[in-house]
Design an enzyme around this catalytic site. Structure first.
Site, PDB file in Angstrom:
ATOM      1  N   ASP A   1       0.872  -1.167   0.000  1.00 32.94           N
ATOM      2  CA  ASP A   1       0.000   0.000   0.000  1.00 32.94           C
ATOM      3  C   ASP A   1       0.918   1.229   0.000  1.00 32.94           C
ATOM      4  O   ASP A   1       1.494   1.587   1.028  1.00 32.94           O
ATOM      5  CB  ASP A   1      -0.908  -0.033   1.239  1.00 32.94           C
TER       6      ASP A   1
ATOM      7  N   LYS B   1      -2.995  12.224  -3.319  1.00 30.13           N
ATOM      8  CA  LYS B   1      -2.049  12.446  -2.225  1.00 30.13           C
ATOM      9  C   LYS B   1      -0.700  12.933  -2.760  1.00 30.13           C
ATOM     10  O   LYS B   1       0.224  13.178  -1.993  1.00 30.13           O
ATOM     11  CB  LYS B   1      -1.868  11.165  -1.408  1.00 30.13           C
TER      12      LYS B   1
HETATM   13  N1  PLP Z   1      -3.813   3.503   2.655  1.00 29.70           N
HETATM   14  C1  PLP Z   1      -3.199   4.485   3.341  1.00 29.70           C
HETATM   15  C2  PLP Z   1      -1.920   4.191   4.048  1.00 29.70           C
HETATM   16  C3  PLP Z   1      -3.760   5.758   3.365  1.00 29.70           C
HETATM   17  O1  PLP Z   1      -3.144   6.726   4.060  1.00 29.70           O
HETATM   18  C4  PLP Z   1      -4.966   6.002   2.680  1.00 29.70           C
HETATM   19  C5  PLP Z   1      -5.609   7.330   2.735  1.00 29.70           C
HETATM   20  O2  PLP Z   1      -5.469   8.062   3.685  1.00 29.70           O
HETATM   21  C6  PLP Z   1      -5.562   4.955   1.964  1.00 29.70           C
HETATM   22  C7  PLP Z   1      -4.954   3.724   1.980  1.00 29.70           C
HETATM   23  C8  PLP Z   1      -6.827   5.141   1.200  1.00 29.70           C
HETATM   24  O3  PLP Z   1      -6.626   6.007   0.124  1.00 29.70           O
HETATM   25  P1  PLP Z   1      -7.862   6.474  -0.790  1.00 29.70           P
HETATM   26  O4  PLP Z   1      -8.891   6.991   0.162  1.00 29.70           O
HETATM   27  O5  PLP Z   1      -7.281   7.521  -1.672  1.00 29.70           O
HETATM   28  O6  PLP Z   1      -8.328   5.277  -1.537  1.00 29.70           O
END
Ligand code: PLP
Length: 405
Positions: free
Chosen positions: A199, A225
């Site tokens: 991730d 992000k």
């Molecule tokens: N994984 C991590 C480590 C994150 O910080 C985030 C979002 O804050 C996500 C997954 C989920 O990302 P998204 O909401 O853009 O799908």
């Protein structure tokens, strides 16, 4: 030397005032702000080259298709994937993980099989696996964290069994900031012939990513992000896995031939891109990556690290300050509590002073449970933040702390 003031001019939102105070935006781990070049690209695409991709022979459709495929190749180069068709467009990290859970789960997971995750995962990397617990009877194994907020690698090494079929782990914690030793994790898993999903949601804005050097089997991230548009993200997967995985969704674009007797599926990457893709998001994201490349991800990281260290050090001036996450390798994220004050109160008070931080469980409730708390406040930095903003943040915290005592 980076000219941060000049960089700030690329982000019109940073000149906003909130409650009559200059905006100090420290919620970058949730979403980063978008530079003008990216917004301009979106406008230009809608104004000048909007047409549905793939289906048309006409000029605009071909142009839109070319732009989308150039964007795919740019993303491929950016993370050093071997092939462009290993880049699947999704709505973001969450959808990318759900795609793998659903499709890899269908192809390769049997009842009793195990997926290793960690205590510091975002819900996006927990819940899709829990859905598979219910649907397929798999089991989740969890790597605990140490008091410093690092993964307990000893325990991790002991979690493997013949039932282990996948490791799915965050590169950088969105709460603790910990940068996990993902190369070591991948090498360990591969010795057990287990593939690894990384991730990369919090890694992509801060670290140079080379999926081939890491030897990651899957790598997922969101555009929003890293100065890109919302609603666009990427699943990188090795061809050898994606080829053997069934489609995630059915519809247009993902088929080769459809009849009521038998439907055959399109090749990669289209097999996983049912329906009209976000081709405008793709080209806007490519523009965002060009913006990052122009500044240099190493320069971005160095600037953010300096701010993180400066803020961490100055936060000690506040009585009762508790910082969660003191890993040796840390990203640009600081989670904290002040004494017994509720983080919502701290967040709301400093918001009135113009400072935006996130408060809550940060979509990581199991981590909160492990830390023995309900929530934290979290400041996170991006390329456009300054030391002066850190000073305003500290002063606002001091005032909030005094009011709450
Ligand atoms: N994984 C991590 C480590 C994150 O910080 C985030 C979002 O804050 C996500 C997954 C989920 O990302 P998204 O909401 O853009 O799908």
């Amino acid at each position: 030397m980076l000219d941060i003031q000049k960089i700030r001019e690329d982000f019109p939102i940073l000149s906003r005032q909130v409650y009559g105070k200059p905006l100090v935006y420290l919620d970058n781990a949730a979403t980063s702000q978008t530079p003008k070049c990216v917004v301009d690209k979106i406008a230009e695409s809608y104004y000048m080259s909007n047409a549905n991709v793939h289906r048309g022979v006409h000029f605009l459709s071909q142009e839109a298709t070319n732009i989308m495929e150039q964007s795919r190749r740019h993303i491929q180069r950016y993370i050093n994937a071997r092939h462009p068709h290993e880049i699947i467009f999704t709505r973001g990290t969450t959808e990318s993980i759900n795609l793998v859970a659903s499709s890899f789960g269908e192809a390769f997971l049997q009842p009793g099989d195990e997926v290793i995750i960690s205590e510091m995962e975002h819900h996006a990397n927990i819940v899709p696996w829990q859905l598979l617990e219910t649907r397929k009877g798999i089991r989740i194994q969890v790597i605990p964290i140490t008091p410093a907020g690092e993964l307990d690698m000893e325990v991790f090494r002991g979690l493997f069994s013949p039932k282990t079929k996948l490791v799915s782990i965050t590169y950088v914690s969105n709460v603790l900031g910990t940068i996990n030793p993902v190369k070591d994790i991948i090498d360990t898993a591969h010795r057990h012939e287990v593939p690894v999903l990384i991730d990369g949601a919090q890694a992509i804005p801060h670290l140079k990513v080379d999926v081939q050097a890491l030897d990651a089997d899957f790598f997922v991230f969101s555009a929003h992000k890293v100065y890109g548009p919302t609603g666009f993200g990427v699943l990188y997967g090795k061809e050898q896995w994606l080829d053997r995985m069934p489609p995630y969704q059915g519809g247009g674009e993902m088929i080769a031939h459809v009849s009521f007797e038998k439907t055959t599926f399109n090749e990669l990457p289209f097999k996983f891109e049912a329906g009209t893709p976000d081709y405008i998001g793709a080209s806007a994201f490519s523009t965002a990556l060009s913006y990052v490349e122009k500044i240099g991800i190493e320069n971005i990281a160095a600037h953010e690290n300096e701010l993180t260290q400066y803020a961490t050090q100055r936060m000690q001036e506040i009585p009762g300050m508790r910082i969660f996450g003191t890993a040796r390798q840390k990203g640009a994220v600081i989670s904290f509590l002040i004494g017994n004050s509720h983080p919502y109160d701290v967040g709301m008070l400093i918001d009135k002073m113009g400072v935006a931080v996130r408060t809550g469980h940060h979509c990581a409730q199991p981590l909160m449970h492990a830390l023995g708390i309900e929530a934290t406040a979290r400041a996170s930095f991006a390329i456009y933040n300054t030391r002066e903003e850190v000073d305003i943040f500290i002063e606002s915290l001091k005032r909030a702390a005094a009011m709450l005592q």
